[in-house]
Design a protein around this motif. Structure first.
Motif, PDB file in Angstrom:
ATOM      1  N   ILE A 196     -18.552 -25.825   8.635  1.00 48.09           N
ATOM      2  CA  ILE A 196     -17.792 -26.727   7.781  1.00 48.09           C
ATOM      3  C   ILE A 196     -18.786 -27.340   6.795  1.00 48.09           C
ATOM      4  O   ILE A 196     -19.936 -27.574   7.134  1.00 48.09           O
ATOM      5  CB  ILE A 196     -17.151 -27.870   8.608  1.00 48.09           C
ATOM      6  CG1 ILE A 196     -16.297 -27.305   9.741  1.00 48.09           C
ATOM      7  CG2 ILE A 196     -16.354 -28.806   7.711  1.00 48.09           C
ATOM      8  CD1 ILE A 196     -16.998 -27.244  11.066  1.00 48.09           C
ATOM      9  N   TRP A 213     -13.496 -26.334   5.675  1.00 49.99           N
ATOM     10  CA  TRP A 213     -13.816 -25.319   6.674  1.00 49.99           C
ATOM     11  C   TRP A 213     -14.256 -24.043   5.955  1.00 49.99           C
ATOM     12  O   TRP A 213     -13.612 -23.584   5.012  1.00 49.99           O
ATOM     13  CB  TRP A 213     -12.595 -25.064   7.543  1.00 49.99           C
ATOM     14  CG  TRP A 213     -12.697 -23.885   8.438  1.00 49.99           C
ATOM     15  CD1 TRP A 213     -13.456 -23.759   9.574  1.00 49.99           C
ATOM     16  CD2 TRP A 213     -12.023 -22.633   8.282  1.00 49.99           C
ATOM     17  NE1 TRP A 213     -13.285 -22.519  10.137  1.00 49.99           N
ATOM     18  CE2 TRP A 213     -12.404 -21.808   9.365  1.00 49.99           C
ATOM     19  CE3 TRP A 213     -11.123 -22.129   7.349  1.00 49.99           C
ATOM     20  CZ2 TRP A 213     -11.919 -20.504   9.521  1.00 49.99           C
ATOM     21  CZ3 TRP A 213     -10.633 -20.848   7.496  1.00 49.99           C
ATOM     22  CH2 TRP A 213     -11.040 -20.051   8.581  1.00 49.99           C
ATOM     23  N   TYR A 224     -13.149 -15.150  11.225  1.00 55.17           N
ATOM     24  CA  TYR A 224     -12.133 -15.413  10.221  1.00 55.17           C
ATOM     25  C   TYR A 224     -12.685 -16.477   9.276  1.00 55.17           C
ATOM     26  O   TYR A 224     -13.420 -17.372   9.685  1.00 55.17           O
ATOM     27  CB  TYR A 224     -10.778 -15.802  10.822  1.00 55.17           C
ATOM     28  CG  TYR A 224     -10.707 -17.038  11.670  1.00 55.17           C
ATOM     29  CD1 TYR A 224     -11.360 -17.124  12.893  1.00 55.17           C
ATOM     30  CD2 TYR A 224      -9.937 -18.125  11.279  1.00 55.17           C
ATOM     31  CE1 TYR A 224     -11.278 -18.254  13.676  1.00 55.17           C
ATOM     32  CE2 TYR A 224      -9.837 -19.266  12.056  1.00 55.17           C
ATOM     33  CZ  TYR A 224     -10.504 -19.319  13.259  1.00 55.17           C
ATOM     34  OH  TYR A 224     -10.414 -20.447  14.045  1.00 55.17           O
ATOM     35  N   TYR A 246     -22.231 -28.347   8.220  1.00 54.00           N
ATOM     36  CA  TYR A 246     -22.156 -28.651   9.646  1.00 54.00           C
ATOM     37  C   TYR A 246     -21.781 -27.388  10.425  1.00 54.00           C
ATOM     38  O   TYR A 246     -20.965 -26.579   9.952  1.00 54.00           O
ATOM     39  CB  TYR A 246     -21.059 -29.679   9.928  1.00 54.00           C
ATOM     40  CG  TYR A 246     -21.270 -31.047   9.344  1.00 54.00           C
ATOM     41  CD1 TYR A 246     -20.631 -31.434   8.174  1.00 54.00           C
ATOM     42  CD2 TYR A 246     -22.065 -31.984  10.006  1.00 54.00           C
ATOM     43  CE1 TYR A 246     -20.786 -32.713   7.651  1.00 54.00           C
ATOM     44  CE2 TYR A 246     -22.226 -33.269   9.490  1.00 54.00           C
ATOM     45  CZ  TYR A 246     -21.582 -33.617   8.316  1.00 54.00           C
ATOM     46  OH  TYR A 246     -21.743 -34.886   7.812  1.00 54.00           O
ATOM     47  N   VAL A 249     -15.449 -24.811  18.238  1.00 58.18           N
ATOM     48  CA  VAL A 249     -14.028 -24.821  17.938  1.00 58.18           C
ATOM     49  C   VAL A 249     -13.234 -24.579  19.210  1.00 58.18           C
ATOM     50  O   VAL A 249     -13.386 -23.536  19.848  1.00 58.18           O
ATOM     51  CB  VAL A 249     -13.653 -23.728  16.918  1.00 58.18           C
ATOM     52  CG1 VAL A 249     -12.196 -23.866  16.513  1.00 58.18           C
ATOM     53  CG2 VAL A 249     -14.565 -23.781  15.702  1.00 58.18           C
ATOM     54  N   LYS A 250     -12.397 -25.536  19.559  1.00 59.84           N
ATOM     55  CA  LYS A 250     -11.463 -25.340  20.662  1.00 59.84           C
ATOM     56  C   LYS A 250     -10.115 -25.051  20.046  1.00 59.84           C
ATOM     57  O   LYS A 250      -9.501 -25.949  19.444  1.00 59.84           O
ATOM     58  CB  LYS A 250     -11.389 -26.595  21.541  1.00 59.84           C
ATOM     59  CG  LYS A 250     -12.292 -26.593  22.741  1.00 59.84           C
ATOM     60  CD  LYS A 250     -11.917 -27.715  23.687  1.00 59.84           C
ATOM     61  CE  LYS A 250     -12.615 -27.588  25.013  1.00 59.84           C
ATOM     62  NZ  LYS A 250     -12.262 -28.676  25.939  1.00 59.84           N
ATOM     63  N   MET A 251      -9.680 -23.814  20.141  1.00 65.33           N
ATOM     64  CA  MET A 251      -8.416 -23.447  19.525  1.00 65.33           C
ATOM     65  C   MET A 251      -7.295 -24.306  20.082  1.00 65.33           C
ATOM     66  O   MET A 251      -7.209 -24.530  21.284  1.00 65.33           O
ATOM     67  CB  MET A 251      -8.127 -21.967  19.748  1.00 65.33           C
ATOM     68  CG  MET A 251      -9.122 -21.046  19.067  1.00 65.33           C
ATOM     69  SD  MET A 251      -9.273 -21.350  17.286  1.00 65.33           S
ATOM     70  CE  MET A 251      -7.727 -20.656  16.719  1.00 65.33           C
ATOM     71  N   GLY A 252      -6.460 -24.779  19.197  1.00 68.63           N
ATOM     72  CA  GLY A 252      -5.375 -25.642  19.616  1.00 68.63           C
ATOM     73  C   GLY A 252      -5.788 -27.086  19.782  1.00 68.63           C
ATOM     74  O   GLY A 252      -4.950 -27.948  20.037  1.00 68.63           O
ATOM     75  N   ILE A 253      -7.088 -27.358  19.611  1.00 66.30           N
ATOM     76  CA  ILE A 253      -7.569 -28.733  19.744  1.00 66.30           C
ATOM     77  C   ILE A 253      -8.318 -29.152  18.500  1.00 66.30           C
ATOM     78  O   ILE A 253      -7.957 -30.116  17.830  1.00 66.30           O
ATOM     79  CB  ILE A 253      -8.428 -28.877  21.013  1.00 66.30           C
ATOM     80  CG1 ILE A 253      -7.534 -28.758  22.240  1.00 66.30           C
ATOM     81  CG2 ILE A 253      -9.192 -30.197  20.999  1.00 66.30           C
ATOM     82  CD1 ILE A 253      -8.242 -28.885  23.563  1.00 66.30           C
ATOM     83  N   GLY A 254      -9.367 -28.454  18.172  1.00 63.78           N
ATOM     84  CA  GLY A 254     -10.139 -28.795  16.987  1.00 63.78           C
ATOM     85  C   GLY A 254     -11.617 -28.577  17.217  1.00 63.78           C
ATOM     86  O   GLY A 254     -12.017 -27.837  18.098  1.00 63.78           O
ATOM     87  N   PHE A 255     -12.397 -29.274  16.418  1.00 64.54           N
ATOM     88  CA  PHE A 255     -13.851 -29.143  16.477  1.00 64.54           C
ATOM     89  C   PHE A 255     -14.370 -30.270  17.362  1.00 64.54           C
ATOM     90  O   PHE A 255     -14.425 -31.417  16.935  1.00 64.54           O
ATOM     91  CB  PHE A 255     -14.431 -29.227  15.069  1.00 64.54           C
ATOM     92  CG  PHE A 255     -13.939 -28.137  14.155  1.00 64.54           C
ATOM     93  CD1 PHE A 255     -12.737 -28.246  13.496  1.00 64.54           C
ATOM     94  CD2 PHE A 255     -14.697 -26.993  13.962  1.00 64.54           C
ATOM     95  CE1 PHE A 255     -12.287 -27.229  12.659  1.00 64.54           C
ATOM     96  CE2 PHE A 255     -14.255 -25.978  13.129  1.00 64.54           C
ATOM     97  CZ  PHE A 255     -13.042 -26.101  12.475  1.00 64.54           C
ATOM     98  N   ASP A 256     -14.753 -29.942  18.591  1.00 67.41           N
ATOM     99  CA  ASP A 256     -15.062 -31.009  19.536  1.00 67.41           C
ATOM    100  C   ASP A 256     -16.544 -31.383  19.625  1.00 67.41           C
ATOM    101  O   ASP A 256     -16.867 -32.485  20.057  1.00 67.41           O
ATOM    102  CB  ASP A 256     -14.498 -30.697  20.926  1.00 67.41           C
ATOM    103  CG  ASP A 256     -15.069 -29.439  21.550  1.00 67.41           C
ATOM    104  OD1 ASP A 256     -14.849 -29.238  22.761  1.00 67.41           O
ATOM    105  OD2 ASP A 256     -15.727 -28.645  20.827  1.00 67.41           O
ATOM    106  N   TRP A 303     -20.194 -31.252  17.203  1.00 69.28           N
ATOM    107  CA  TRP A 303     -20.718 -31.011  15.865  1.00 69.28           C
ATOM    108  C   TRP A 303     -22.241 -31.145  15.863  1.00 69.28           C
ATOM    109  O   TRP A 303     -22.813 -31.927  16.621  1.00 69.28           O
ATOM    110  CB  TRP A 303     -20.162 -32.053  14.884  1.00 69.28           C
ATOM    111  CG  TRP A 303     -18.707 -32.001  14.634  1.00 69.28           C
ATOM    112  CD1 TRP A 303     -17.696 -32.263  15.519  1.00 69.28           C
ATOM    113  CD2 TRP A 303     -18.062 -31.699  13.392  1.00 69.28           C
ATOM    114  NE1 TRP A 303     -16.477 -32.135  14.900  1.00 69.28           N
ATOM    115  CE2 TRP A 303     -16.671 -31.800  13.593  1.00 69.28           C
ATOM    116  CE3 TRP A 303     -18.522 -31.366  12.110  1.00 69.28           C
ATOM    117  CZ2 TRP A 303     -15.733 -31.563  12.579  1.00 69.28           C
ATOM    118  CZ3 TRP A 303     -17.597 -31.131  11.101  1.00 69.28           C
ATOM    119  CH2 TRP A 303     -16.227 -31.236  11.335  1.00 69.28           C
TER     120      TRP A 303
END
Lengths: 118, 109
Positions: free
Chosen positions: A38, A48, A59, A95, A99-106, A108
């Motif tokens: 990011i 992103w 991706y 940065y 990445v936790k899919m369905g959650i976000g960037f946990d 950094w």
């Protein structure tokens, strides 16, 4: 505790390729999750760039896709970003994150400033 | 491409007050894929809320998220001094992946 650390040149010349590496500690990339890049231009919002799975599937943001390559080296527990043909508009803090899919960037990294200038 | 629009751009409040931040999507977003982040100057963003309403690990319960479809809200029930920061909403979609709103700055009045 999962930790991420970006590394790479802080200054890149226009038209050249920006290269950054993210070193992960406290978690094995091979164990799963996506890993992403990011960026944030000075004083602006977050963008992103792209993400990679430990298997190597990627991706990318369509707006950057033609210039971006993200790769992973599980033996070093690292993943990397290459952005080609950079211009001043690519100047930003970059940065890396988990990445936790369905959650976000946990988790950094602290971020690294890359300036594009001759 | 889904565009996230946050409002207001800046929110000027005093400690102890309630903050209500809005995130509106240009088309319907799965609630499962709507997150909020807090960013303080010189720091990386921190995940606050995921799945529109679930608090991330270690996030105080004064932070709450709600909403569905195209309208989502982050509420800080009573502002603490450390809550003055910029807040971003984020969504995940099949294309182009992850997108962020432009941010709302919560500043001390």
């Amino acid at each position: 505790q999962v930790q991420l650390q970006e590394s790479g040149p802080g200054l890149v010349k226009p038209s050249e390729t920006l290269s950054l590496t993210c070193t992960v500690s406290g978690y094995s990339i091979s164990s799963g999750y996506y890993w992403g890049w990011i960026r944030q231009p000075p004083g602006k919002g977050l963008e992103w760039i792209g993400s990679i799975y430990h298997s190597g599937s990627t991706y990318y943001n369509p707006s950057l896709k033609s210039r971006v390559t993200i790769s992973v080296d599980t033996s070093k527990n690292q993943f990397s970003l290459k952005l080609s043909s950079v211009t001043a508009a690519d100047t930003a803090v970059y940065y890396c994150a988990r990445v936790k899919m369905g959650i976000g960037f946990d988790y950094w990294g602290q971020g690294t400033l890359v300036t594009v200038s001759s | 491409e889904i565009v996230l629009t946050q409002s207001p751009g800046t929110l000027s409040l005093s400690p102890g007050e309630r903050a209500t931040l809005s995130c509106r999507a240009s088309q319907s977003v799965s609630s499962s894929y709507l997150a909020w982040y807090q960013q303080k100057p010189g720091q990386a963003p921190r995940l606050l809320i995921y799945g529109a309403s679930s608090r991330a690990t270690g996030i105080p319960d004064r932070f709450s998220g709600s909403g569905s479809g195209t309208d989502f809200t982050l509420t800080i029930s009573r502002l603490e001094p450390e809550d003055f920061a910029v807040y971003y909403c984020q969504q995940y979609g099949s294309s182009p992946g992850w997108t962020f709103g432009q941010g709302t700055k919560v500043e001390i009045k």
